[in-house]
Scaffold this motif. Structure first.
Motif, PDB file in Angstrom:
ATOM      1  N   TYR A   7       0.827  -1.145  -0.002  1.00 32.44           N
ATOM      2  CA  TYR A   7       0.145   0.137   0.107  1.00 32.44           C
ATOM      3  C   TYR A   7       0.972   1.281   0.030  1.00 32.44           C
ATOM      4  CZ  TYR A   7      -2.860   3.936   1.942  1.00 32.44           C
ATOM      5  OH  TYR A   7      -3.561   4.950   2.216  1.00 32.44           O
ATOM      6  N   ILE A   8       0.580   2.229  -0.943  1.00 33.21           N
ATOM      7  CA  ILE A   8       1.352   3.369  -0.991  1.00 33.21           C
ATOM      8  C   ILE A   8       0.405   4.647  -0.717  1.00 33.21           C
ATOM      9  CG2 ILE A   8       2.776   5.088  -2.239  1.00 33.21           C
ATOM     10  CD1 ILE A   8       3.927   2.503  -3.582  1.00 33.21           C
ATOM     11  N   ASN A   9       0.596   5.495   0.255  1.00 38.29           N
ATOM     12  CA  ASN A   9      -0.184   6.638   0.661  1.00 38.29           C
ATOM     13  C   ASN A   9       0.351   8.049  -0.252  1.00 38.29           C
ATOM     14  OD1 ASN A   9      -1.016   9.234   2.154  1.00 38.29           O
ATOM     15  ND2 ASN A   9      -2.567   7.694   2.737  1.00 38.29           N
ATOM     16  N   THR A  10      -0.409   8.832  -0.926  1.00 37.00           N
ATOM     17  CA  THR A  10       0.302   9.853  -1.632  1.00 37.00           C
ATOM     18  C   THR A  10      -0.190  11.140  -1.072  1.00 37.00           C
ATOM     19  OG1 THR A  10      -1.249  10.008  -3.502  1.00 37.00           O
ATOM     20  CG2 THR A  10       0.795   8.291  -3.738  1.00 37.00           C
ATOM     21  N   GLU A  11      -0.898  11.062   0.163  1.00 40.15           N
ATOM     22  CA  GLU A  11      -1.452  12.373   0.658  1.00 40.15           C
ATOM     23  C   GLU A  11      -0.279  13.262   1.214  1.00 40.15           C
ATOM     24  OE1 GLU A  11      -5.410  11.826   2.601  1.00 40.15           O
ATOM     25  OE2 GLU A  11      -4.238  10.149   3.183  1.00 40.15           O
ATOM     26  N   GLY A  12      -0.308  14.662   1.253  1.00 37.25           N
ATOM     27  CA  GLY A  12       0.687  15.451   1.779  1.00 37.25           C
ATOM     28  C   GLY A  12       0.503  15.499   3.258  1.00 37.25           C
ATOM     29  N   TYR A  13      -0.780  15.085   3.970  1.00 35.65           N
ATOM     30  CA  TYR A  13      -0.843  15.267   5.410  1.00 35.65           C
ATOM     31  C   TYR A  13      -1.689  13.836   5.589  1.00 35.65           C
ATOM     32  CZ  TYR A  13       0.428  20.109   5.302  1.00 35.65           C
ATOM     33  OH  TYR A  13       1.145  21.307   5.001  1.00 35.65           O
ATOM     34  N   SER A  14      -0.969  12.643   5.856  1.00 34.26           N
ATOM     35  CA  SER A  14      -1.460  11.506   5.868  1.00 34.26           C
ATOM     36  C   SER A  14      -2.236  11.132   7.332  1.00 34.26           C
ATOM     37  CB  SER A  14      -0.633  10.466   5.599  1.00 34.26           C
ATOM     38  OG  SER A  14       0.281  10.266   6.460  1.00 34.26           O
ATOM     39  N   GLY A  15      -1.629  11.789   8.324  1.00 36.85           N
ATOM     40  CA  GLY A  15      -1.954  11.558   9.678  1.00 36.85           C
ATOM     41  C   GLY A  15      -1.474  10.374  10.379  1.00 36.85           C
ATOM     42  N   PHE A  16      -0.761   9.521   9.482  1.00 34.82           N
ATOM     43  CA  PHE A  16      -0.231   8.319   9.982  1.00 34.82           C
ATOM     44  C   PHE A  16       0.469   8.440  11.139  1.00 34.82           C
ATOM     45  CE2 PHE A  16      -1.716   6.116   6.527  1.00 34.82           C
ATOM     46  CZ  PHE A  16      -1.445   5.105   6.187  1.00 34.82           C
ATOM     47  N   ARG A  17       1.433   9.432  11.360  1.00 32.37           N
ATOM     48  CA  ARG A  17       2.467   9.575  12.439  1.00 32.37           C
ATOM     49  C   ARG A  17       1.407   9.844  13.679  1.00 32.37           C
ATOM     50  NH1 ARG A  17       4.227  10.641   7.888  1.00 32.37           N
ATOM     51  NH2 ARG A  17       6.545  10.030   7.610  1.00 32.37           N
ATOM     52  N   THR A  18       0.459  10.598  13.777  1.00 34.06           N
ATOM     53  CA  THR A  18      -0.460  10.926  14.799  1.00 34.06           C
ATOM     54  C   THR A  18      -1.149   9.576  15.029  1.00 34.06           C
ATOM     55  OG1 THR A  18      -0.382  13.319  14.117  1.00 34.06           O
ATOM     56  CG2 THR A  18      -2.261  12.286  15.554  1.00 34.06           C
ATOM     57  N   LEU A  19      -1.819   9.072  14.229  1.00 34.88           N
ATOM     58  CA  LEU A  19      -2.344   7.869  14.445  1.00 34.88           C
ATOM     59  C   LEU A  19      -1.892   6.799  15.066  1.00 34.88           C
ATOM     60  CD1 LEU A  19      -4.909   8.082  11.426  1.00 34.88           C
ATOM     61  CD2 LEU A  19      -5.692   8.405  13.736  1.00 34.88           C
ATOM     62  N   LEU A  20      -0.413   6.569  14.536  1.00 31.05           N
ATOM     63  CA  LEU A  20       0.375   5.743  14.928  1.00 31.05           C
ATOM     64  C   LEU A  20       1.009   5.823  16.226  1.00 31.05           C
ATOM     65  CD1 LEU A  20       1.490   3.934  11.551  1.00 31.05           C
ATOM     66  CD2 LEU A  20      -0.139   2.958  12.938  1.00 31.05           C
ATOM     67  N   GLY A  21       1.277   6.906  16.506  1.00 31.84           N
ATOM     68  CA  GLY A  21       1.929   7.552  17.699  1.00 31.84           C
ATOM     69  C   GLY A  21       3.444   7.445  17.656  1.00 31.84           C
ATOM     70  N   ARG A  22       4.065   7.433  16.375  1.00 33.00           N
ATOM     71  CA  ARG A  22       5.459   7.078  16.204  1.00 33.00           C
ATOM     72  C   ARG A  22       5.807   7.924  14.962  1.00 33.00           C
ATOM     73  NH1 ARG A  22       3.575   1.932  14.695  1.00 33.00           N
ATOM     74  NH2 ARG A  22       4.405   1.528  12.485  1.00 33.00           N
ATOM     75  N   GLU A  23       7.234   8.268  14.806  1.00 32.52           N
ATOM     76  CA  GLU A  23       7.831   8.755  13.730  1.00 32.52           C
ATOM     77  C   GLU A  23       7.892   7.636  12.571  1.00 32.52           C
ATOM     78  OE1 GLU A  23       8.825  11.192  11.008  1.00 32.52           O
ATOM     79  OE2 GLU A  23       8.169  11.997  13.039  1.00 32.52           O
ATOM     80  N   LEU A  24       7.828   8.204  11.395  1.00 33.98           N
ATOM     81  CA  LEU A  24       7.846   7.208  10.275  1.00 33.98           C
ATOM     82  C   LEU A  24       8.941   7.588   9.394  1.00 33.98           C
ATOM     83  CD1 LEU A  24       4.067   6.369   9.798  1.00 33.98           C
ATOM     84  CD2 LEU A  24       5.781   4.936  10.902  1.00 33.98           C
ATOM     85  N   LYS A  25      10.164   7.071   9.486  1.00 30.97           N
ATOM     86  CA  LYS A  25      11.249   7.653   8.689  1.00 30.97           C
ATOM     87  C   LYS A  25      12.148   6.357   8.328  1.00 30.97           C
ATOM     88  CE  LYS A  25      11.507  11.868   7.049  1.00 30.97           C
ATOM     89  NZ  LYS A  25      11.861  12.348   5.740  1.00 30.97           N
ATOM     90  N   PRO A  26      12.637   6.189   7.189  1.00 29.04           N
ATOM     91  CA  PRO A  26      12.526   6.844   6.134  1.00 29.04           C
ATOM     92  C   PRO A  26      11.178   6.838   5.311  1.00 29.04           C
ATOM     93  CG  PRO A  26      13.958   5.059   5.575  1.00 29.04           C
ATOM     94  CD  PRO A  26      13.434   5.085   6.895  1.00 29.04           C
ATOM     95  N   ASP A  27      10.571   7.716   4.636  1.00 32.87           N
ATOM     96  CA  ASP A  27       9.327   7.873   4.013  1.00 32.87           C
ATOM     97  C   ASP A  27       9.265   7.590   2.444  1.00 32.87           C
ATOM     98  OD1 ASP A  27       9.726  10.112   2.894  1.00 32.87           O
ATOM     99  OD2 ASP A  27       8.907  11.174   4.768  1.00 32.87           O
ATOM    100  N   ILE A  28       8.169   7.737   2.169  1.00 36.44           N
ATOM    101  CA  ILE A  28       8.127   7.363   0.276  1.00 36.44           C
ATOM    102  C   ILE A  28       9.133   8.452  -0.237  1.00 36.44           C
ATOM    103  CG2 ILE A  28       5.998   8.848   0.475  1.00 36.44           C
ATOM    104  CD1 ILE A  28       6.467   5.853  -1.867  1.00 36.44           C
ATOM    105  N   THR A  29       9.062   9.828   0.239  1.00 36.11           N
ATOM    106  CA  THR A  29       9.691  10.574  -0.515  1.00 36.11           C
ATOM    107  C   THR A  29      11.471  10.373  -0.500  1.00 36.11           C
ATOM    108  OG1 THR A  29       9.941  12.058   1.364  1.00 36.11           O
ATOM    109  CG2 THR A  29       8.259  12.556  -0.399  1.00 36.11           C
TER     110      THR A  29
END
Length: 340
Positions: free
Chosen positions: A162-184
């Motif tokens: 699954y690939i999400n291409t939103e500028g503000y996906s909300g994943f980091r807030t919903l999952l409660g953690r930083e997500l790096k590296p990312d798609i970019t």
């Protein structure tokens, strides 16, 4: 040709049995899994089974070393420390123990012999890699919930990305953690093709249940700088390689080359709204497709009107038990024959 055997031995029965069950459930995993909870049990069975591969805890490895390690093609050692160092033997691979089972599996696949890894990809991709686009001009339409749910249902039976291409996906807030590296990060680092391309990708993916995903962009400005050519390369590499049976791509206008991406998809789901503004937006989008001669996108598009659902809280893994799941399960069964 008989399937080769991986002996998984771990004194923690709960951990070991769950890891073994996960590997067994992965369709097309190239090795037969046998689980043992102690050295004595493993030694008793070795003469009859003769495993070619081993996945061992540190304690089991130490105990086996005292009596003499058996012959093996490759041994995977589960380490408790995350800063795992390479072993002296080139045939021993260390893997951090306390991480998601999917990450452990990917670390193993990256080190398996080339013919075994190729066998895994061939088995997983026999039906061909399908690219599924989800896009609507209607905001607040549950597009992301729909995409993730569909991906989870497909992932229950076939390997799905699954690939999400939103500028503000909300994943980091919903999952409660930083997500790096990312798609970019991935898009700008993935200069090569073939195995080098997928080695980088496999190292970045995370999981929601059995659904694999590349973390969404952390900054929308970075996402907008990814070129159309980079997106097209990603899609075509995944389609050609076939290690993922399905790619679900959550499409937004923030992608360069959005219409070309939609045109590359095998099927496009467009979510409708019920109010006048939503209908007007959808009408203008369809008129633009006609004006730009994208009849192919219109032909492969399936418009869906989702049931009204109120989420008191958002938990990606709990989506499978939401009111929306029944509706999406029907779509997965009808269009892909899964999720029954």
């Amino acid at each position: 040709m008989a399937q080769e055997v991986l002996a998984l031995c771990d004194g923690n029965i709960h951990y070991g049995s769950r890891l073994a069950a996960y590997l067994e459930q992965q369709k097309g995993f190239p090795l037969r899994i046998l689980f043992y909870s102690d050295v004595g049990q493993l030694l008793k069975c070795m003469p009859e089974i003769c495993p070619q591969y081993y996945l061992l805890s540190e304690e089991i490895f130490a105990a086996l070393s005292e009596v003499g390690l058996p012959a093996y093609k490759r041994l995977f050692l589960l380490k408790k420390q995350s800063d795992t160092k390479e072993c002296d033997s080139s045939h021993i691979t260390t893997i951090y123990r306390y991480q998601q089972a999917g990450n452990i599996m990917r670390a193993m696949l990256a080190q398996l012999e080339e013919e075994t890894a190729a066998s895994f990809r061939d088995l997983k991709g026999t039906a061909g890699s399908k690219i599924i686009g989800v896009y609507t001009p209607v905001r607040r339409s549950m597009q992301t919930s729909f995409s993730i749910l569909l991906g989870q249902l497909l992932a229950a039976e076939e390997r799905t990305l699954y690939i999400n291409t939103e500028g503000y996906s909300g994943f980091r807030t919903l999952l409660g953690r930083e997500l790096k590296p990312d798609i970019t990060d991935f898009m700008f680092l993935a200069k090569k093709e073939g195995e080098a391309f997928f080695k980088l990708l496999e190292g970045m993916v995370q999981t929601i249940g059995r659904l694999e995903y590349i973390p969404p962009a952390s900054a929308f400005i970075d996402l907008m700088s990814v070129t159309r050519e980079q997106w097209m390369k990603l899609l075509r590499e995944i389609r050609r390689d076939k290690r993922f049976s399905y790619l679900v791509i959550d499409i937004t206008e923030q992608m360069q080359g959005m219409f070309q991406i939609l045109d590359e998809c095998d099927i496009v789901y467009t979510i409708e709204g019920t109010d006048a503004i939503a209908k007007a937006k959808l009408y203008e989008y369809e008129q633009l497709l006609m004006l730009m001669d994208y009849d192919g996108i219109r032909a492969k598009t399936k418009k869906k009107r989702l049931p009204s659902v109120q989420f008191t809280e958002m938990n990606f893994e709990r989506l499978l038990y939401s009111e929306l799941a029944g509706y999406v399960r029907g779509i997965a069964k009808e269009d892909f024959g899964v999720g029954a």
